[in-house]
Design a protein around this motif. Structure first.
Motif, PDB file in Angstrom:
ATOM      1  N   ASP A 119       0.842  -1.194   0.000  1.00 49.02           N
ATOM      2  CA  ASP A 119       0.000   0.000   0.000  1.00 49.02           C
ATOM      3  C   ASP A 119       0.875   1.240   0.000  1.00 49.02           C
ATOM      4  OD1 ASP A 119      -2.159   1.724   0.205  1.00 49.02           O
ATOM      5  OD2 ASP A 119      -2.294   1.534   2.378  1.00 49.02           O
ATOM      6  N   ILE A 120       0.654   2.125  -1.007  1.00 48.23           N
ATOM      7  CA  ILE A 120       1.471   3.340  -1.137  1.00 48.23           C
ATOM      8  C   ILE A 120       0.550   4.546  -1.136  1.00 48.23           C
ATOM      9  CG2 ILE A 120       3.100   4.609  -2.588  1.00 48.23           C
ATOM     10  CD1 ILE A 120       3.989   1.957  -3.770  1.00 48.23           C
ATOM     11  N   VAL A 121       0.904   5.572  -0.359  1.00 43.10           N
ATOM     12  CA  VAL A 121       0.176   6.850  -0.355  1.00 43.10           C
ATOM     13  C   VAL A 121       1.024   7.876  -1.094  1.00 43.10           C
ATOM     14  CG1 VAL A 121      -0.648   8.749   1.069  1.00 43.10           C
ATOM     15  CG2 VAL A 121      -1.118   6.388   1.750  1.00 43.10           C
ATOM     16  N   ILE A 122       0.378   8.540  -2.134  1.00 44.19           N
ATOM     17  CA  ILE A 122       1.055   9.599  -2.900  1.00 44.19           C
ATOM     18  C   ILE A 122       0.456  10.931  -2.471  1.00 44.19           C
ATOM     19  CG2 ILE A 122       1.658  10.453  -5.184  1.00 44.19           C
ATOM     20  CD1 ILE A 122       0.956   7.665  -6.265  1.00 44.19           C
ATOM     21  N   VAL A 123       1.321  11.871  -2.101  1.00 44.86           N
ATOM     22  CA  VAL A 123       0.857  13.184  -1.647  1.00 44.86           C
ATOM     23  C   VAL A 123       1.468  14.236  -2.577  1.00 44.86           C
ATOM     24  CG1 VAL A 123       0.664  14.771   0.286  1.00 44.86           C
ATOM     25  CG2 VAL A 123       0.853  12.305   0.730  1.00 44.86           C
ATOM     26  N   ASP A 124       0.591  14.957  -3.329  1.00 51.04           N
ATOM     27  CA  ASP A 124       1.085  15.989  -4.253  1.00 51.04           C
ATOM     28  C   ASP A 124      -0.081  16.910  -4.566  1.00 51.04           C
ATOM     29  OD1 ASP A 124       2.202  17.488  -6.428  1.00 51.04           O
ATOM     30  OD2 ASP A 124       3.641  15.840  -6.708  1.00 51.04           O
ATOM     31  N   ASP A 125       0.132  18.211  -4.554  1.00 48.65           N
ATOM     32  CA  ASP A 125      -0.955  19.155  -4.858  1.00 48.65           C
ATOM     33  C   ASP A 125      -1.139  19.329  -6.362  1.00 48.65           C
ATOM     34  OD1 ASP A 125       1.513  20.383  -5.127  1.00 48.65           O
ATOM     35  OD2 ASP A 125       0.742  22.371  -4.562  1.00 48.65           O
ATOM     36  N   THR A 126      -0.293  18.710  -7.172  1.00 46.32           N
ATOM     37  CA  THR A 126      -0.444  18.746  -8.636  1.00 46.32           C
ATOM     38  C   THR A 126      -1.163  17.485  -9.087  1.00 46.32           C
ATOM     39  OG1 THR A 126       1.627  20.006  -8.828  1.00 46.32           O
ATOM     40  CG2 THR A 126       0.770  18.940 -10.827  1.00 46.32           C
ATOM     41  N   VAL A 127      -2.360  17.683  -9.637  1.00 47.12           N
ATOM     42  CA  VAL A 127      -3.217  16.551 -10.004  1.00 47.12           C
ATOM     43  C   VAL A 127      -2.553  15.691 -11.066  1.00 47.12           C
ATOM     44  CG1 VAL A 127      -5.460  15.907 -10.989  1.00 47.12           C
ATOM     45  CG2 VAL A 127      -5.283  17.838  -9.397  1.00 47.12           C
ATOM     46  N   GLU A 128      -1.875  16.296 -12.013  1.00 50.06           N
ATOM     47  CA  GLU A 128      -1.246  15.531 -13.089  1.00 50.06           C
ATOM     48  C   GLU A 128      -0.158  14.593 -12.529  1.00 50.06           C
ATOM     49  OE1 GLU A 128      -0.431  14.009 -16.815  1.00 50.06           O
ATOM     50  OE2 GLU A 128      -2.146  15.156 -16.044  1.00 50.06           O
ATOM     51  N   ASN A 129       0.594  15.112 -11.567  1.00 53.67           N
ATOM     52  CA  ASN A 129       1.615  14.256 -10.928  1.00 53.67           C
ATOM     53  C   ASN A 129       0.973  13.073 -10.227  1.00 53.67           C
ATOM     54  OD1 ASN A 129       3.708  15.864 -11.797  1.00 53.67           O
ATOM     55  ND2 ASN A 129       3.883  17.007  -9.860  1.00 53.67           N
ATOM     56  N   LEU A 130      -0.157  13.332  -9.555  1.00 52.61           N
ATOM     57  CA  LEU A 130      -0.861  12.252  -8.876  1.00 52.61           C
ATOM     58  C   LEU A 130      -1.321  11.192  -9.868  1.00 52.61           C
ATOM     59  CD1 LEU A 130      -3.102  14.072  -6.222  1.00 52.61           C
ATOM     60  CD2 LEU A 130      -1.151  12.586  -5.776  1.00 52.61           C
ATOM     61  N   ARG A 131      -1.872  11.668 -11.006  1.00 48.96           N
ATOM     62  CA  ARG A 131      -2.398  10.730 -11.992  1.00 48.96           C
ATOM     63  C   ARG A 131      -1.288   9.854 -12.568  1.00 48.96           C
ATOM     64  NH1 ARG A 131      -2.612  10.118 -17.211  1.00 48.96           N
ATOM     65  NH2 ARG A 131      -1.404  12.027 -17.568  1.00 48.96           N
ATOM     66  N   VAL A 132      -0.159  10.488 -12.957  1.00 52.75           N
ATOM     67  CA  VAL A 132       0.928   9.733 -13.584  1.00 52.75           C
ATOM     68  C   VAL A 132       1.517   8.709 -12.601  1.00 52.75           C
ATOM     69  CG1 VAL A 132       3.250   9.899 -14.561  1.00 52.75           C
ATOM     70  CG2 VAL A 132       1.487  11.574 -15.201  1.00 52.75           C
ATOM     71  N   LEU A 133       1.791   9.173 -11.393  1.00 49.96           N
ATOM     72  CA  LEU A 133       2.390   8.271 -10.386  1.00 49.96           C
ATOM     73  C   LEU A 133       1.439   7.146 -10.011  1.00 49.96           C
ATOM     74  CD1 LEU A 133       4.182  10.850  -8.053  1.00 49.96           C
ATOM     75  CD2 LEU A 133       5.292   9.107  -9.468  1.00 49.96           C
ATOM     76  N   SER A 134       0.136   7.502  -9.860  1.00 51.57           N
ATOM     77  CA  SER A 134      -0.855   6.497  -9.477  1.00 51.57           C
ATOM     78  C   SER A 134      -0.971   5.410 -10.528  1.00 51.57           C
ATOM     79  CB  SER A 134      -2.209   7.180  -9.240  1.00 51.57           C
ATOM     80  OG  SER A 134      -3.207   6.229  -8.963  1.00 51.57           O
ATOM     81  N   ASN A 135      -1.082   5.818 -11.803  1.00 52.13           N
ATOM     82  CA  ASN A 135      -1.186   4.829 -12.882  1.00 52.13           C
ATOM     83  C   ASN A 135       0.070   3.952 -12.964  1.00 52.13           C
ATOM     84  OD1 ASN A 135      -3.697   5.829 -13.531  1.00 52.13           O
ATOM     85  ND2 ASN A 135      -2.944   7.195 -15.157  1.00 52.13           N
ATOM     86  N   MET A 136       1.197   4.582 -12.850  1.00 50.58           N
ATOM     87  CA  MET A 136       2.454   3.848 -12.969  1.00 50.58           C
ATOM     88  C   MET A 136       2.572   2.795 -11.873  1.00 50.58           C
ATOM     89  SD  MET A 136       6.276   5.418 -12.486  1.00 50.58           S
ATOM     90  CE  MET A 136       5.807   5.934 -10.825  1.00 50.58           C
ATOM     91  N   LEU A 137       2.256   3.174 -10.651  1.00 48.27           N
ATOM     92  CA  LEU A 137       2.394   2.233  -9.543  1.00 48.27           C
ATOM     93  C   LEU A 137       1.305   1.177  -9.545  1.00 48.27           C
ATOM     94  CD1 LEU A 137       3.423   4.769  -6.751  1.00 48.27           C
ATOM     95  CD2 LEU A 137       4.899   3.123  -7.914  1.00 48.27           C
ATOM     96  N   SER A 138       0.108   1.566  -9.962  1.00 50.34           N
ATOM     97  CA  SER A 138      -0.984   0.590 -10.057  1.00 50.34           C
ATOM     98  C   SER A 138      -0.664  -0.475 -11.093  1.00 50.34           C
ATOM     99  CB  SER A 138      -2.294   1.298 -10.402  1.00 50.34           C
ATOM    100  OG  SER A 138      -2.674   2.194  -9.376  1.00 50.34           O
ATOM    101  N   ASP A 139      -0.058  -0.031 -12.209  1.00 48.89           N
ATOM    102  CA  ASP A 139       0.318  -1.002 -13.241  1.00 48.89           C
ATOM    103  C   ASP A 139       1.341  -2.015 -12.719  1.00 48.89           C
ATOM    104  OD1 ASP A 139      -1.365   0.237 -14.999  1.00 48.89           O
ATOM    105  OD2 ASP A 139       0.222   1.420 -15.996  1.00 48.89           O
ATOM    106  N   GLU A 140       2.110  -1.616 -11.724  1.00 45.65           N
ATOM    107  CA  GLU A 140       3.108  -2.526 -11.143  1.00 45.65           C
ATOM    108  C   GLU A 140       2.504  -3.445 -10.076  1.00 45.65           C
ATOM    109  OE1 GLU A 140       6.377  -2.929 -11.957  1.00 45.65           O
ATOM    110  OE2 GLU A 140       5.966  -1.584 -13.649  1.00 45.65           O
ATOM    111  N   GLY A 141       1.208  -3.261  -9.796  1.00 48.23           N
ATOM    112  CA  GLY A 141       0.549  -4.143  -8.837  1.00 48.23           C
ATOM    113  C   GLY A 141       0.424  -3.578  -7.437  1.00 48.23           C
ATOM    114  N   TYR A 142       0.788  -2.304  -7.242  1.00 44.20           N
ATOM    115  CA  TYR A 142       0.679  -1.721  -5.914  1.00 44.20           C
ATOM    116  C   TYR A 142      -0.717  -1.152  -5.693  1.00 44.20           C
ATOM    117  CZ  TYR A 142       5.784  -1.813  -6.144  1.00 44.20           C
ATOM    118  OH  TYR A 142       7.093  -2.206  -6.275  1.00 44.20           O
ATOM    119  N   LYS A 143      -1.157  -1.143  -4.419  1.00 42.24           N
ATOM    120  CA  LYS A 143      -2.358  -0.423  -4.041  1.00 42.24           C
ATOM    121  C   LYS A 143      -1.972   1.024  -3.794  1.00 42.24           C
ATOM    122  CE  LYS A 143      -4.696  -4.343  -1.838  1.00 42.24           C
ATOM    123  NZ  LYS A 143      -5.272  -4.865  -0.565  1.00 42.24           N
TER     124      LYS A 143
END
Length: 608
Positions: free
Chosen positions: A25-49
């Motif tokens: 389980d990983i929590v991403i904290v960033d006030d830039t929505v685009e950064n959140l989207r890119v990081l979230s997709n990338m980590l989700s594709d690797e199998g992380y929650k």
């Protein structure tokens, strides 16, 4: 190496890592929505929650609801900075161990240092590279998983240790019971009895009002019962006997079976001997009733030895020994009786006879050895000579100090033979040392009172000097004040003959005898040895000097030198040097040592 041909071992490691990282389980904290989207997709594709937060306050709430395995934390945010969020997380014990990786466009060294100081485990600069983020995330999750595994293993190990400790404590408890209690009767055994006897003896040493007694019980004619009725019934009889014995002793007394048909009792805190005699009488009375075993009425009596505690006892074995002696006296008196140990029993005479016999053998077989204690010139701090001191190398008892056998040797007249042997050995040794040393050395040899009245002492000394080729002035004979005044006229003649030969004389333990100054002046004495009792009182103060200044004044007036015996501290040495004492001797310089050790000491050329 080609990527298409991976090493088999690394493949195994990757599989193990994949299993460890699955569903993390990983929590991403960033006030830039685009950064959140890119990081979230990338980590989700690797199998992380993945869970997301757009600000610091929101991040703290997300983490508080369910602690993640890793936090990717931006620094520059409008409500709370990443630094503030990280600090709050690390200050909270429940979230302090969660690894934090900072994501920031701040690429200066001070920002990175601050992040690490706050507890971050890594720092990724923006704009970030996908591959870099994945590798750093994987590394931190792998490390966290390993740490959690170690913690789990430690917890399991701790639980195992506690369980093992519990088992060992139980086993130790059983072993302790086996070590301290008799398996047949349940009474204390010999080990426990001796431990408790030692405690009672120690208590009596520190509390003079505490008295105790030891009773030693031995069954009369028990062997007849064992031989006729069998050992099994004999064991049953011992078990049955323990019951009336328990009824006699108090709760603070100790009843033990020492082994075989022997019992012992410690009667603690008794007023006098009569109390122990009363207990012995009660024991004899309680055993008058027969024991009914296997259709047999068995009458059993005991013989009892009693010993009362006394200040002269140093070891528990001594008390048990004397109680045993008294028990055998009771048994010889007709069984079924008690006997109180008396110091007037013939044990001391027997020991004296045994020691005298051993001394005769020791003289014949030369079991003695000479130890040497250096005498120091306090002006130069160097060795000026040695005092010869006899020791007994007993074949069974080992090295015996002089205080343990010289009094007996004096009483039996054997001291003359021992003294002659010591003189011969010491003269041989000092002659050898003189051949090796450039500085002159003297040997101090004690003369016992009985040697002073030997008619052939002068001839004996002449013979020893001739044998050893030693010059007479190398010898200084020591005599005590008390022996010197026993026969004034003959002693004065003897000492004059010695002085005429160039042999110096010393009065040993001066200050403890009764010689007058007039008597002292009438003897050809060159040295006074101040008794150690005066030296031991020295503590640096004028009040502690006692008679020492007077003795030094006497020596100065009569043109004698002085040896201070028993120097043990630097303070004593300093005080004696201030008084201009000529020579010193004591453990501060060296204890008495054998000839080889003394040779080694001189080779070191010590100076104090």
């Amino acid at each position: 190496m080609s990527r298409n041909n991976p090493d088999l071992s690394s493949t195994t490691v990757n599989f193990e890592q994949a299993e460890l990282l699955l569903s993390k389980d990983i929590v991403i904290v960033d006030d830039t929505v685009e950064n959140l989207r890119v990081l979230s997709n990338m980590l989700s594709d690797e199998g992380y929650k993945v869970r997301k937060a757009t600000g610091g306050i929101m991040a703290l709430k997300v983490v508080a609801s369910l602690a993640p395995d890793l936090i990717l934390l931006d620094i520059m945010m409008p409500d709370l900075s990443g630094f503030e969020v990280c600090q709050q997380l690390k200050n909270n014990p429940t979230t302090a161990s969660i690894p934090v990786i900072f994501l920031s466009a701040l690429d200066d060294t001070s920002s990175k240092v601050k992040g690490f100081q706050l507890g971050a485990v890594d720092y990724i600069s923006k704009p970030f590279q996908i591959d870099e983020v994945l590798v750093r995330v994987r590394n931190q999750l792998t490390l966290r998983a390993a740490q959690q595994k170690i913690s789990q293993l430690n917890a399991q190990l701790e639980a195992q240790v506690q369980e093992r400790t519990k088992q060992l404590m139980g086993a130790n408890s059983r072993l302790l019971e086996m070590a301290h209690y008799d398996s047949l009767t349940g009474l204390a055994n010999r080990n426990m009895f001796m431990e408790l006897l030692e405690e009672a003896l120690h208590r009596s040493k520190i509390d003079s009002a505490f008295k105790f007694a030891v009773l030693f019980l031995d069954c009369d004619r028990f062997k007849v019962i064992n031989d006729s009725l069998g050992h099994l019934l004999g064991d049953q009889l011992l078990q049955e006997m323990s019951h009336p014995l328990r009824g006699v002793v108090r709760h603070n007394d100790t009843l033990a079976r020492l082994g075989g048909d022997e019992f012992a009792i410690i009667l603690a805190d008794i007023p006098d001997l009569n109390a122990s005699i009363h207990v012995a009488e009660r024991i004899l009375e309680s055993l008058k009733q027969p024991f009914y075993l296997n259709d047999y009425d068995i009458h059993m009596t005991v013989s009892i030895g009693i010993v009362l505690s006394s200040s002269h006892y140093e070891k528990p074995e001594q008390l048990l020994r004397d109680a045993d002696i008294a028990m055998y006296r009771a048994k010889k008196s007709g069984r079924g009786q008690y006997q109180v140990f008396s110091s007037e029993m013939h044990q001391d005479a027997h020991k004296l006879l045994e020691l005298e016999t051993d001394l005769h053998r020791a003289i014949a077989q030369e079991e003695f050895t000479v130890h040497y204690q250096p005498i120091i010139n306090l002006n130069t701090g160097k060795i000026a000579g040695f005092e010869a001191l006899v020791r007994w190398l007993h074949p069974k008892r080992g090295l015996i100090p002089p205080g343990a056998f010289l009094p007996v040797a004096e009483e039996t007249g054997l001291i003359c033979s021992i003294g002659s042997w010591v003189m011969r050995q010491a003269c041989h040794q000092i002659y050898q040392w003189q051949q090796q040393q450039s500085e002159p050395l003297r040997i101090y040899i004690n003369l016992a009172a009985q040697q002073l009245i030997k008619t052939n002492l002068i001839d004996e000394i002449d013979q020893i000097l001739a044998e050893t080729q030693l010059k007479p002035e190398s010898i200084k004979l020591e005599i005590t004040e008390s022996s010197m005044i026993q026969n004034l006229a003959s002693t004065r003649r003897l000492l004059k003959q010695l002085c005429d030969r160039g042999i110096d004389l010393s009065i040993d333990d001066f200050g403890t005898g009764y010689s007058s100054l007039g008597q002292l002046q009438s003897f050809p004495v060159q040295t006074l040895k101040i008794d150690r009792s005066f030296i031991q009182r020295l503590d640096g103060t004028t009040q502690s000097l006692g008679l020492i200044p007077i003795i030094l004044s006497i020596a100065k007036v009569t043109n004698m030198d002085v040896v201070a015996e028993g120097i043990e501290t630097q303070q004593q040495l300093d005080q004696l040097r201030q008084l201009e004492t000529n020579f010193g001797q004591g453990f501060f310089f060296s204890k008495p040592i054998d000839a080889d050790s003394a040779t080694q000491l001189m080779a070191q050329n010590p100076q104090w």
